[in-house]
Design an enzyme around this catalytic site. Structure first.
Site, PDB file in Angstrom:
ATOM      1  N   ARG A 104       1.248  -0.984   0.226  1.00 59.30           N
ATOM      2  CA  ARG A 104       0.039   0.283  -0.007  1.00 59.30           C
ATOM      3  C   ARG A 104       0.729   1.523   0.251  1.00 59.30           C
ATOM      4  O   ARG A 104       1.932   1.514   0.893  1.00 59.30           O
ATOM      5  CB  ARG A 104      -0.967   0.154   1.361  1.00 59.30           C
ATOM      6  CG  ARG A 104      -2.468  -0.562   1.379  1.00 59.30           C
ATOM      7  CD  ARG A 104      -3.355  -0.365   0.056  1.00 59.30           C
ATOM      8  NE  ARG A 104      -4.601  -0.941   0.081  1.00 59.30           N
ATOM      9  CZ  ARG A 104      -4.688  -1.658  -1.206  1.00 59.30           C
ATOM     10  NH1 ARG A 104      -3.591  -2.627  -1.758  1.00 59.30           N
ATOM     11  NH2 ARG A 104      -5.686  -2.870  -1.016  1.00 59.30           N
ATOM     12  N   GLU A 132      -3.823   7.291  -5.919  1.00 64.73           N
ATOM     13  CA  GLU A 132      -4.057   7.187  -6.705  1.00 64.73           C
ATOM     14  C   GLU A 132      -4.768   7.664  -7.592  1.00 64.73           C
ATOM     15  O   GLU A 132      -6.193   7.732  -6.482  1.00 64.73           O
ATOM     16  CB  GLU A 132      -4.109   6.348  -6.426  1.00 64.73           C
ATOM     17  CG  GLU A 132      -2.912   5.318  -5.526  1.00 64.73           C
ATOM     18  CD  GLU A 132      -2.646   4.007  -5.763  1.00 64.73           C
ATOM     19  OE1 GLU A 132      -3.808   2.980  -5.905  1.00 64.73           O
ATOM     20  OE2 GLU A 132      -1.114   3.449  -4.870  1.00 64.73           O
ATOM     21  N   HIS A 158      -0.934   0.681  -9.954  1.00 63.01           N
ATOM     22  CA  HIS A 158      -1.215  -0.070  -8.618  1.00 63.01           C
ATOM     23  C   HIS A 158      -1.485  -1.082 -10.506  1.00 63.01           C
ATOM     24  O   HIS A 158      -2.775  -2.213  -9.585  1.00 63.01           O
ATOM     25  CB  HIS A 158      -2.511   0.267  -8.801  1.00 63.01           C
ATOM     26  CG  HIS A 158      -2.918  -0.124  -7.614  1.00 63.01           C
ATOM     27  ND1 HIS A 158      -3.265   0.268  -6.011  1.00 63.01           N
ATOM     28  CD2 HIS A 158      -3.325  -1.334  -7.583  1.00 63.01           C
ATOM     29  CE1 HIS A 158      -3.641  -0.677  -5.133  1.00 63.01           C
ATOM     30  NE2 HIS A 158      -3.252  -2.029  -5.432  1.00 63.01           N
TER      31      HIS A 158
END
Length: 326
Positions: free
Chosen positions: A237, A266, A285
């Site tokens: 994370r 993000e 991601h």
């Protein structure tokens, strides 16, 4: 009468059909400013919730008085208020096993791409600079037979250790609250404190979830303890790393490079200094972003919701004490 549920992500046709067979489904392709009012209205009668993205907090849960279960199409659940869900007797289901191997592949890929400077040199070629033999200024660093330090030794950490030990002959260090005997035995992994791991590792790989304990676990003080030749890899994370401290460390040569699949914000802001640094490999991601794995995650989430609302939960429950109580 079928239980009412709210779906807030597009699913493959066969999985959507499976939901329709068990539930009365109100579907939204995604959560947005345009869809949110209708989403809240649908929640008022919903017993189940399935999707990914968005913040499921106490205020939103207050709009869903009939909710009995939520199923997230992800392994992470830091966007859910688990305490409030538990207080309201709402089961939270996730998909912890489906993406293990794929995320481990991503971590290994980031290690290789960053160490061997593959994206940087790809751009260098495309810009027309390859006119002679490659010089030392463009050399990378070896991955094989180096030391990898893994923060977290759950499923993904174990899968990464397997690749590192057997595939690349790497020494494996890891930091967890308690030792993992299986990792010690299978991969000759060594449990150690964080400072030791940072000081001795050539690659520091983060596989941790985001919690109050892991938030900014890697800041300036920790980066200063790493080798100048070390590479930091994160597919856990984003906020586990203090991004401002990392940018500073990458600029001043405190560490050699970083490979990042997750970020504090993000999508990554276009004006982020990370965009300007050549010693960073950036990925949007993509940890679980393969056709096979994303389908498997969605399938698992659908089955999780069916089990939760049928009272047959056996696995993948974040707050299983509710299932036991019910």
């Amino acid at each position: 009468m079928k239980p009412a549920i709210v779906l807030y992500k597009t699913l493959p046709a066969d999985l959507r059909q499976k939901l329709d067979e068990h539930f009365s489904v109100t579907a939204f392709d995604e959560l947005s400013h345009q869809t949110f009012p209708a989403f809240l209205q649908a929640l008022k009668n919903a017993e189940g919730l399935i999707g990914s993205g968005g913040r499921i907090d106490a205020d939103l849960l207050a709009q869903a008085p009939k909710l009995r279960a939520a199923s997230t199409i992800s392994v992470g659940y830091d966007n859910f208020d688990v305490d409030e869900m538990t207080r309201r007797n709402v089961l939270l289901m996730h998909t912890p096993t489906v993406l293990t191997e794929t995320v481990a592949d991503t971590l290994m890929g980031l290690m290789l791409a960053t160490a061997r400077r593959i994206p940087e040199l790809d751009a260098w070629i495309r810009d027309g600079h390859w006119n002679d033999s490659l010089g030392a200024d463009h050399y990378g660093t070896d991955v094989h037979h180096k030391t990898v330090g893994i923060l977290g030794m759950g499923r993904i950490g174990m899968a990464l250790a397997q690749r590192a030990h057997f595939g690349f002959g790497m020494k494996v260090l890891y930091n967890t609250r308690t030792p993992n005997p299986e990792a010690n035995q299978k991969y000759q992994a060594q449990h150690c404190d964080l400072d030791t791991l940072l000081a001795q590792s050539d690659f520091v790989c983060i596989t941790l979830p985001l919690t109050s304990q892991t938030h900014h676990m890697i800041g300036r003080a920790q980066l200063d303890k790493m080798k100048k030749s070390a590479i930091l890899i994160n597919a856990g994370r984003g906020p586990v790393i203090d991004e401002d401290a990392l940018i500073e460390a990458l600029k001043d040569g405190t560490i050699l490079a970083a490979g990042l699949d997750v970020f504090e914000r993000e999508p990554l802001p276009h004006d982020s200094d990370l965009m300007k640094l050549k010693n960073v490999v950036l990925a949007p991601h993509i940890g679980s972003a393969t056709h096979e794995t994303r389908y498997g995650m969605a399938e698992c989430a659908v089955d999780n919701l069916i089990a939760a609302l049928n009272g047959t939960v056996k696995e993948n429950c974040v707050n299983p004490q509710i299932a036991v109580k019910n």
